[in-house]
Design a protein around this motif. Structure first.
Motif, short mmCIF file in Angstrom:
data_model
loop_
_atom_site.label_atom_id
_atom_site.label_comp_id
_atom_site.label_asym_id
_atom_site.label_seq_id
_atom_site.Cartn_x
_atom_site.Cartn_y
_atom_site.Cartn_z
N ARG B 7 26.75 4.88 -23.81
CA ARG B 7 25.33 5.20 -23.99
C ARG B 7 24.51 4.75 -22.78
NH1 ARG B 7 22.81 1.97 -28.29
NH2 ARG B 7 21.41 1.24 -26.66
N ARG B 8 24.80 3.55 -22.31
CA ARG B 8 24.03 3.03 -21.17
C ARG B 8 24.27 3.87 -19.92
NH1 ARG B 8 21.39 -1.72 -20.70
NH2 ARG B 8 20.74 -0.58 -18.87
N LEU B 9 25.53 4.31 -19.73
CA LEU B 9 25.83 5.13 -18.55
C LEU B 9 25.09 6.47 -18.64
CD1 LEU B 9 29.61 4.44 -17.91
CD2 LEU B 9 27.69 3.92 -16.39
N LEU B 10 25.06 7.05 -19.81
CA LEU B 10 24.34 8.31 -19.99
C LEU B 10 22.85 8.12 -19.72
CD1 LEU B 10 25.96 10.05 -23.09
CD2 LEU B 10 25.79 10.90 -20.75
N GLU B 11 22.33 7.03 -20.25
CA GLU B 11 20.92 6.71 -20.01
C GLU B 11 20.64 6.60 -18.52
OE1 GLU B 11 19.95 4.04 -23.95
OE2 GLU B 11 19.70 3.13 -21.97
N SER B 12 21.53 5.90 -17.81
CA SER B 12 21.36 5.71 -16.37
C SER B 12 21.36 7.06 -15.66
CB SER B 12 22.48 4.84 -15.80
OG SER B 12 22.51 3.61 -16.49
N ILE B 285 19.49 0.27 -7.97
CA ILE B 285 18.64 -0.45 -8.92
C ILE B 285 19.13 -0.23 -10.35
CG2 ILE B 285 16.31 -0.56 -9.90
CD1 ILE B 285 15.29 0.12 -7.04
N VAL B 286 19.43 1.03 -10.67
CA VAL B 286 19.89 1.35 -12.03
C VAL B 286 21.20 0.61 -12.32
CG1 VAL B 286 20.81 3.20 -13.45
CG2 VAL B 286 18.69 3.55 -12.20
#
Lengths: 541, 306
Positions: B7-12, B285-286
């Motif tokens: 989920r975090r990777l997709l968000e990024s 940064i991400v």
């Protein structure tokens, strides 16, 4: 002692005074020097490089058919051994010197000349210099992407090339001395493709030895250079990424020889006040004019009397003081070092009372409101404030619009955006030392178009016709008449007052104790900051 | 954990996509015309038009954006308008220098910041504490340009301990790393100080005292390891701070990193380079933030990934 050169000397007298004789051609070879710059070198491709930093670097890596006597504005043959112009002035024949080679060892032939000119004018090259070659026959169709080359450029034999112009043009010799006319080897250009600017191969006094992006560029002597006993130095290292302030510290510590970006404004008085340092400062003129454009198509500057009043309202001496005296006040478009400069012209003297009177007569007794566009880099906003105050004196309220350079240029290129622009940071510096170069794009009708550089939107068709006539006056015997014609053109421009010429920047080149050469090499009108090929190392002597 | 990571990777990825769009819109809206910058002042209107055509600048916005995005996904960032070189090569040539400087700055700010924070907390409300906190206040507020020039003048010019700007040896990196780390050192010292004071007031510290443990042992074994946890998680977030500082510091010290490249590209409206540098910094940064969030629960089990 501070050395003063070339200020207030009329162009012609100047060229006569400053022959090559002053340059010590016998100085021993050897040694090296370090030049510092803040910005990385954009490109070393002669068809593309067009900023003052890479201009003289490219001049040292490449040769054209023509060039200038070092330290002067006098044309001389470079790769050409003979240059003849036909009676009518349209056929220019160049013969190449024998036995000259590129850095890759191959001999230069007439085919290379044709290839190089066609490369610069090929629309796919996207060269900022293509427009200079508009007088060559066949330019229009080739530059529009039609046909298979410049029909006006003919290879007669291995060593002879004949260039036919569509109109006689006295500036053609200068055009062939531009970097854009440098001769490049086809095989090297094709091997490198778009990266030729990073892997340049020319025939100049130096060749590229190293390029580390953001760090340094190193030039090395080209052993087979076509001029004897040149270049003087074995090596030049350009150290990149140094703030001018830091560069100055390096120089003071003996770790650099020439700060390429000049003496930083904040340290200028300190350097000039220190005898040990100011002794190594050479001052000279520059082919530069800083001016305020008054948009002649926007009210109220469409009224010539208003423009004249503004011309009389500006206290130029005070503006020169703001920049610590690093300029001389100007009264006409041409700088004093340019041939054709009118020495005896007095211009519009500073007289706010009279200016106010004229403004009232023109129908603005209470002044008016307007905008002054300016580039947002020091000292330009400060200069704009001085202009604002001067205008206030005669009742004009000017709001300052301080923007990034590209945005000011964009506003100037629109007919109805910028009533006034202070040109600082974007001002005209001549491409070549000929009076015609201050006209077309910035004062002629051709520049008064959307996206053009004629920010005053001044278009006088009579003057355009006279300019074309003057440039058709080819040949030595007409040179003086041609200069007179140009001088009169600029005086007539001033009668219409589309600009307020404010000052001509002076150059102050600082060097270390280790670098020598005639003073003229350090304020060379074509090579900034110095003529890299001719300055020498004192240690090698 | 895996679902969280995905989920975090997709968000990024979405954030990065958003950044390409916003940057592209901003550059599209800038009134300056890159074609005119390329064409130079002697160019005719036709030449400028021709260059616009070649670069595809006449196409509608979404056509241009789509073209950029599809090439970007294939790893092609285009060529610099002015240098004509591949943007990816320009960035690759400079990225190592910037990363090196960033790592050196992180080390510097941690050493400086943690030391100051610890000493200040142990000497709480005494002159040493006040002095150190004033120092940290100054380091947070002082402009990096001024600090850089000052350090250069004192340590390179007057004392001659370090070279006057440049790149290459260990000596070259010391002053820029201190300049860049100075700001962070101020933040870290304040955070470390309050974190230490928090921990010093905890029951287990009192217990340790009651057990008769030596003061040094309490501080080293019990207080610092507990106080340092929230700080470690901050490092990832620092990268954003460095990206802005690096432009200034690199220009003062002549450090050949991407800050210098970005600065020059902005001056000359070199859109492909501006886009490229923006994308690389945004990615850094991400990733930094992502890393901070992932590392935090590992070093402090009380923080749970949600």
């Amino acid at each position: 002692m501070k050395k003063l050169l070339m200020t207030g000397v009329a162009g012609l007298a100047l060229t006569a005074h400053m022959g090559a004789a002053q340059v010590n051609e016998d100085a021993a070879m050897g040694g090296s020097m370090i030049v510092t710059y803040k910005d990385d070198v954009a490109t070393l491709d002669p068809a593309i490089g067009y900023d003052w930093q890479n201009w003289s670097m490219i001049k040292s890596l490449f040769d054209g058919l023509m060039d200038y006597e070092p330290g002067t504005t006098t044309l001389r043959n470079e790769l050409a051994s003979e240059y003849t112009i036909s009676e009518v002035g349209t056929v220019h024949t160049f013969k190449l010197k024998d036995g000259i080679t590129f850095h890759n060892g191959r001999e230069i032939t007439a085919e290379d000349v044709k290839y190089s000119l066609e490369r610069t004018t090929n629309p796919e090259t996207r060269s900022p210099g293509a427009g200079f070659f508009g007088m060559i026959e066949g330019f229009d169709s080739w530059n529009a992407g039609e046909g298979d080359g410049l029909s006006g450029v003919k290879v007669i034999d291995d060593k002879t090339v004949e260039i036919t112009l569509s109109r006689p043009d006295a500036t053609f010799g200068h055009v062939m001395a531009l970097n854009f006319a440098s001769i490049v080897p086809k095989e090297a250009v094709e091997a490198s493709g778009e990266d030729f600017g990073r892997e340049p191969v020319g025939s100049g006094a130096f060749k590229l030895a190293e390029w580390s992006p953001g760090q340094r560029v190193v030039f090395e002597r080209f052993e087979d250079y076509h001029r004897e006993n040149l270049p003087k130095l074995d090596q030049i290292t350009f150290e990149i990424g140094l703030e001018p302030t830091v560069a100055l510290l390096r120089l003071q510590q003996g770790q650099a020889d020439i700060p390429g970006d000049g003496i930083p404004p904040a340290q200028f008085l300190q350097v000039m006040g220190d005898p040990a340092q100011s002794e190594n400062v050479i001052e000279g003129g520059q082919l530069h004019t800083g001016y305020i454009t008054l948009n002649t198509q926007m009210a109220p500057f469409d009224n010539v009397d208003v423009r004249k009043a503004v011309n009389m309202a500006i206290n130029k001496d005070r503006i020169v003081k703001i920049i610590n005296g690093r300029a001389v006040p100007a009264n006409q478009p041409l700088p004093p070092t340019m041939p054709g400069y009118a020495d005896d012209y007095e211009g519009y003297a500073y007289d706010p009372a009279k200016a106010q009177e004229m403004l009232a007569e023109a129908g603005f007794p209470d002044g008016f409101k307007t905008e002054l566009f300016v580039m947002n880099v020091d000292p330009n906003p400060r200069i704009a404030q001085a202009i604002q105050q001067d205008l206030k004196e005669i009742g004009i309220t000017a709001e300052i619009r301080s923007l990034a350079q590209a945005n000011v240029i964009a506003a100037g290129g629109e007919a109805d955006q910028a009533p006034m622009i202070w040109s600082g940071g974007m001002a005209w510096i001549a491409d070549f030392p000929d009076p015609s170069n201050f006209y077309g794009p910035i004062l002629g009708c051709s520049g008064a178009v959307q996206g053009g550089w004629n920010w005053a939107w001044y278009c006088n068709e009579d003057l355009d016709a006279r300019a074309a006539e003057a440039d058709a006056m080819t040949g030595e015997e007409n040179a003086q008449a041609r200069l007179d014609a140009w001088r009169q053109i600029y005086l007539d421009v001033m009668a219409d007052a589309p600009w307020v010429p404010v000052f001509n920047e002076q150059r102050f080149t600082l060097t270390s104790d280790a670098i020598g050469g005639d003073d003229s090499l350090f304020v060379d009108p074509v090579h900034i900051p110095v003529h890299y090929d001719y300055v020498y190392s004192k240690d090698a002597q | 954990m895996q679902a969280y990571l995905v989920r975090r990777l997709l968000e990024s990825a979405l954030i990065l996509l958003g950044i390409t769009l916003v940057t592209f819109i901003l550059l599209y809206l800038v009134p300056a015309d890159p074609a005119r910058q390329i064409a130079g002042r002697s160019a005719t209107a036709e030449t400028v038009q021709n260059i616009r055509d070649q670069l595809g600048l006449n196409d509608p916005f979404f056509v241009q954006y789509w073209r950029y995005l599809t090439s970007l996904l294939q790893g092609d960032m285009g060529r610099s308008y002015l240098q004509r070189a591949e943007v990816s090569e320009l960035i690759a040539a400079r990225l190592p220098a910037s990363l090196l400087l960033m790592v050196a700055a992180i080390v510097t700010e941690l050493i400086l910041g943690l030391t100051i924070g610890i000493v200040a907390a142990l000497r709480r409300n005494r002159p040493a504490d006040h002095g150190l906190m004033i120092f940290s206040f100054v380091s947070i507020s002082a402009p990096q340009f001024v600090i850089g020039i000052l350090l250069l003048y004192v340590f390179a010019v007057q004392l001659g301990w370090f070279p006057i700007g440049g790149y290459g040896t260990f000596a070259h990196i010391v002053l820029p790393a201190i300049t860049l780390g100075f700001l962070g050192a101020g933040w870290y010292s304040r955070m470390m100080r309050s974190s230490m004071i928090d921990v010093l007031g905890q029951d287990f510290v009192r217990t340790a005292h009651a057990k008769g443990l030596g003061k040094a042992r309490i501080v080293l074994r019990h207080v610092i390891p507990n106080a340092i946890l929230p700080i470690i998680a901050m490092i990832g977030i620092d990268i954003g701070l460095f990206m802005s500082g690096i432009v200034v510091v690199e220009s003062v010290f002549g450090w050949p990193g991407i800050g210098q490249l970005a600065w020059q590209a902005i001056q000359r409206v070199d859109i492909p380079v501006i886009m490229g540098v923006t994308m690389v910094s945004a990615t850094a940064i991400v990733l930094g933030n992502l890393l901070a969030d992932l590392v935090a629960p590992l070093i402090d089990p009380r923080i749970k990934t949600k």
